[in-house]
Design a protein around this motif. Structure first.
Motif, mmCIF file in Angstrom:
data_model
loop_
_atom_site.group_PDB
_atom_site.id
_atom_site.type_symbol
_atom_site.label_atom_id
_atom_site.label_comp_id
_atom_site.label_asym_id
_atom_site.label_seq_id
_atom_site.Cartn_x
_atom_site.Cartn_y
_atom_site.Cartn_z
ATOM 1 N N HIS A 190 0.838 -1.201 0.000
ATOM 2 C CA HIS A 190 0.000 0.000 0.000
ATOM 3 C C HIS A 190 0.871 1.248 0.000
ATOM 4 O O HIS A 190 0.592 2.225 -0.710
ATOM 5 C CB HIS A 190 -0.910 -0.003 1.226
ATOM 6 N N HIS A 191 1.937 1.220 0.798
ATOM 7 C CA HIS A 191 2.797 2.395 0.923
ATOM 8 C C HIS A 191 3.739 2.572 -0.270
ATOM 9 O O HIS A 191 3.929 3.680 -0.759
ATOM 10 C CB HIS A 191 3.641 2.294 2.199
ATOM 11 N N LEU A 192 4.360 1.472 -0.711
ATOM 12 C CA LEU A 192 5.470 1.587 -1.666
ATOM 13 C C LEU A 192 5.017 1.609 -3.124
ATOM 14 O O LEU A 192 5.677 2.226 -3.963
ATOM 15 C CB LEU A 192 6.470 0.456 -1.451
ATOM 16 N N PHE A 193 3.930 0.932 -3.456
ATOM 17 C CA PHE A 193 3.448 1.007 -4.828
ATOM 18 C C PHE A 193 2.462 2.161 -4.953
ATOM 19 O O PHE A 193 1.981 2.707 -3.951
ATOM 20 C CB PHE A 193 2.804 -0.316 -5.247
ATOM 21 N N LEU A 194 2.167 2.531 -6.173
ATOM 22 C CA LEU A 194 1.232 3.620 -6.391
ATOM 23 C C LEU A 194 -0.196 3.126 -6.223
ATOM 24 O O LEU A 194 -0.540 2.010 -6.619
ATOM 25 C CB LEU A 194 1.443 4.203 -7.792
ATOM 26 N N ARG A 195 -1.009 3.967 -5.638
ATOM 27 C CA ARG A 195 -2.369 3.591 -5.284
ATOM 28 C C ARG A 195 -3.356 4.236 -6.258
ATOM 29 O O ARG A 195 -3.499 5.464 -6.281
ATOM 30 C CB ARG A 195 -2.661 4.056 -3.848
ATOM 31 N N PRO A 196 -4.057 3.434 -7.064
ATOM 32 C CA PRO A 196 -5.013 4.011 -8.013
ATOM 33 C C PRO A 196 -6.203 4.632 -7.293
ATOM 34 O O PRO A 196 -6.592 4.197 -6.209
ATOM 35 C CB PRO A 196 -5.448 2.802 -8.858
ATOM 36 N N GLU B 180 7.419 4.700 -7.766
ATOM 37 C CA GLU B 180 6.789 4.265 -6.521
ATOM 38 C C GLU B 180 5.839 5.306 -5.944
ATOM 39 O O GLU B 180 5.796 6.448 -6.397
ATOM 40 C CB GLU B 180 7.875 3.932 -5.496
ATOM 41 N N GLY B 181 5.144 4.871 -4.892
ATOM 42 C CA GLY B 181 4.232 5.756 -4.199
ATOM 43 C C GLY B 181 4.647 6.030 -2.779
ATOM 44 O O GLY B 181 3.899 6.621 -2.001
ATOM 45 N N GLY B 182 5.855 5.609 -2.420
ATOM 46 C CA GLY B 182 6.303 5.785 -1.052
ATOM 47 C C GLY B 182 7.804 5.727 -0.934
ATOM 48 O O GLY B 182 8.533 5.740 -1.929
ATOM 49 N N CYS B 183 8.277 5.661 0.298
ATOM 50 C CA CYS B 183 9.704 5.623 0.598
ATOM 51 C C CYS B 183 10.008 4.430 1.488
ATOM 52 O O CYS B 183 9.184 4.037 2.330
ATOM 53 C CB CYS B 183 10.144 6.898 1.306
ATOM 54 N N TYR B 184 11.190 3.869 1.299
ATOM 55 C CA TYR B 184 11.645 2.721 2.085
ATOM 56 C C TYR B 184 13.024 3.095 2.636
ATOM 57 O O TYR B 184 14.045 2.750 2.058
ATOM 58 C CB TYR B 184 11.717 1.485 1.198
ATOM 59 N N ALA B 185 13.019 3.847 3.723
ATOM 60 C CA ALA B 185 14.236 4.481 4.216
ATOM 61 C C ALA B 185 14.919 3.628 5.280
ATOM 62 O O ALA B 185 14.266 3.059 6.161
ATOM 63 C CB ALA B 185 13.901 5.842 4.809
#
Length: 538
Positions: free
Chosen positions: A139-145, A272-277
């Motif tokens: 949900h966080h890392l991929f883009l959400r349509p 992507e749609g998010g960050c993985y820091a």
């Protein structure tokens, strides 16, 4: 030959799920996924509301256990070897059949999402997970349509992630019980034996690294990107520890994305749609934006806590040093809502040079940019790994070798074509490592000075500065830079023993040459001409 991507997935996830006897949760919102994780005793909330989980045996990717199915679509295109390990189609099919049977009676979390903010290059992905927190990661890392998006039900690629399922190496021809397998014909990624969520993210990145250069002339990039008020875009490439996330996080510029992007003919866009820091030793003074982003419903992986509390101890490496925070990009206050920008104006190749040789900033020609892109250099320092007692060079082609299905020179050549098409693009080599001597003798280049040099480049203040050519690498070092002491701009001047510097520079140049030898057969003559070995002979 390569298959087109814009047609239905041969493995229709919805057909499979309709026949399953499992309880299926489709496209659950983040709050629901957090609560479902808590209800199943699979995580706990931190004092800031982040969901903290543990990924079990694997706290990082396992590159030696990633396979690509070798068939008519990949046989003559994939760069086979230690990075891209081939597996037979029948092995994949057998594993898929066993995994389908394995999850028949399990709860499943399914998400329709996509990768690629530019609609022209969107890759639809259906993810099937056996834990709610893994689906939260997606949900966080991929883009959400959007809910009313007419493409919502399109299915191209499927990720089937089942950490509880273990392969039998003797039968399944895997190295051990965990595996990631990419099948370009069936448009599927199978993940078993590992709950590390990054395998899903990087699996799709590898897919895009295969498809985009072939079909669309798009350069996939392992980099961060931000944008100024005038729409000027900057890209930041760099391996772990070089400052990619830190330098791209700028309160005065909008963040397009922090890790994966594509360079198309008319734009740069986030995958992507998010960050993985990474969040080991995270501190609000050093990385305030990332620190502030860790709130509900951020997913925190493998972190420790202060004793008797739910307050995260970011210095705790008891589980792993690869502690991670996954959050939607809108947790960053100045993130760009539509994660697409213009053609880049400035590109920064970041290196943490523990040898103390490379200049803190230098301008690259097109061929030097291709060469350093192909090199992807940084250095490890003593204490980072067991047995490392002095600086060790590390090279990762295109700053992401393990994610490249094609030969690395394909990406370097495509970068060269982009720079030919847009000669106004500036490419900079930035050393965030040591000056005045190697690690243990010199000192780390001030982050304050590095930021000043990056800002000077972005604002065009280095364009008209006089330059000095580095004698071993041929890069152009500015003689002055606003806000930066003149004496540090030429690294040789910072060493007390100039002869020792020259010897160290020769050593590093030879390491570059040795690394690039493996690409000589495929590299163009202009890339080979940028070798430090040739520069020294001129």
């Amino acid at each position: 030959m390569i298959m087109e991507t814009k047609h239905p997935n041969p493995f229709r996830a919805d057909y499979f799920l309709a026949a399953a006897s499992s309880t299926i949760y489709l496209n659950q919102d983040a709050n629901t996924l957090v609560q479902q994780t808590l209800d199943r005793g699979q995580g706990k909330l931190s004092d800031t509301g982040a969901l903290c989980i543990q990924t079990g045996k694997f706290t990082g990717r396992s590159p030696k256990d990633r396979f690509i199915v070798r068939d008519k679509f990949t046989e003559n295109t994939v760069d086979w070897g230690e990075i891209n390990i081939p597996i037979a189609p029948e092995i994949f099919d057998n594993l898929l059949e066993k995994m389908e049977a394995f999850i028949q009676d399990k709860e499943l979390w399914v998400r329709h999402c996509y990768a690629g903010a530019n609609p022209s290059y969107r890759l639809h992905v259906t993810v099937i997970n056996t834990t709610p927190w893994a689906n939260l990661f997606c949900h966080h890392l991929f883009l959400r349509p959007a809910v009313d998006d007419p493409e919502n039900d399109q299915q191209e690629w499927t990720i089937l992630q089942v950490p509880e399922f273990l392969a039998n190496p003797a039968i399944d021809q895997t190295r051990q019980e965990n595996f990631t397998m990419i099948n370009f014909s069936k448009k599927m990624i199978l993940i078993g034996g590992s709950a590390y969520t990054g395998e899903m993210k990087k699996g799709i990145f590898s897919v895009l690294n295969f498809i985009l250069p072939h079909q669309y002339n798009v350069l996939p990039m392992h980099c961060s990107a931000n944008e100024g008020e005038q729409g000027d875009v900057a890209l930041f490439f760099g391996l772990s520890g070089t400052g990619k996330t830190t330098l791209s996080a700028d309160v005065n510029r909008k963040l397009i994305g922090d890790d994966e992007h594509g360079w198309a003919d008319d734009s740069v866009f986030n995958f992507e749609g998010g960050c993985y820091a990474k969040c080991i030793d995270l501190h609000p003074d050093k990385e305030p934006q990332i620190y502030a982003a860790i709130k509900h419903p951020t997913l925190l992986e493998n972190v420790g806590f202060f004793s008797g509390t739910n307050k995260v101890d970011f210095s705790d490496a008891g589980i792993t040093e690869n502690t991670r925070a996954a959050y939607p990009i809108d947790h960053i206050k100045n993130a760009k809502e539509y994660a697409v920008g213009n053609i880049p104006k400035n590109i920064f190749f970041l290196t943490c040079d523990a040898f103390g040789v490379l200049p803190p900033i230098a301008k690259l020609t097109k061929v030097q940019a291709m060469y350093h892109f192909l090199s992807g250099y940084t250095a490890k320092v003593a204490g980072t790994e067991v047995g490392v007692r002095e600086p060790q060079s590390t090279f990762s082609a295109c700053f992401g070798r393990v994610f490249l299905p094609l030969h690395p020179t394909r990406y370097a050549e495509l970068l060269g074509k982009k720079l030919d098409a847009y000669p106004e693009v500036n490419v900079w080599l930035v050393n965030t490592g040591w000056t005045g001597g190697a690690y243990g003798i010199g000192k780390r280049i001030s982050l304050h000075h590095t930021r000043a040099m990056v800002q000077a480049a972005i604002q065009g203040h280095l364009t008209d500065q006089p330059y000095t050519r580095h004698p071993h690498f041929g890069v152009l070092m500015p003689k002055t830079c606003p806000g930066v002491p003149v004496e540090i701009l030429n690294p040789r001047n910072t060493w007390k023993n100039k002869e020792a510097y020259d010897k160290q520079a020769e050593t590093l140049a030879k390491l570059f040459v040795q690394h690039s030898e493996q690409y000589q057969a495929e590299a163009s003559q202009e890339i080979r001409n940028a070798s430090p070995g040739l520069i020294q002979k001129v």
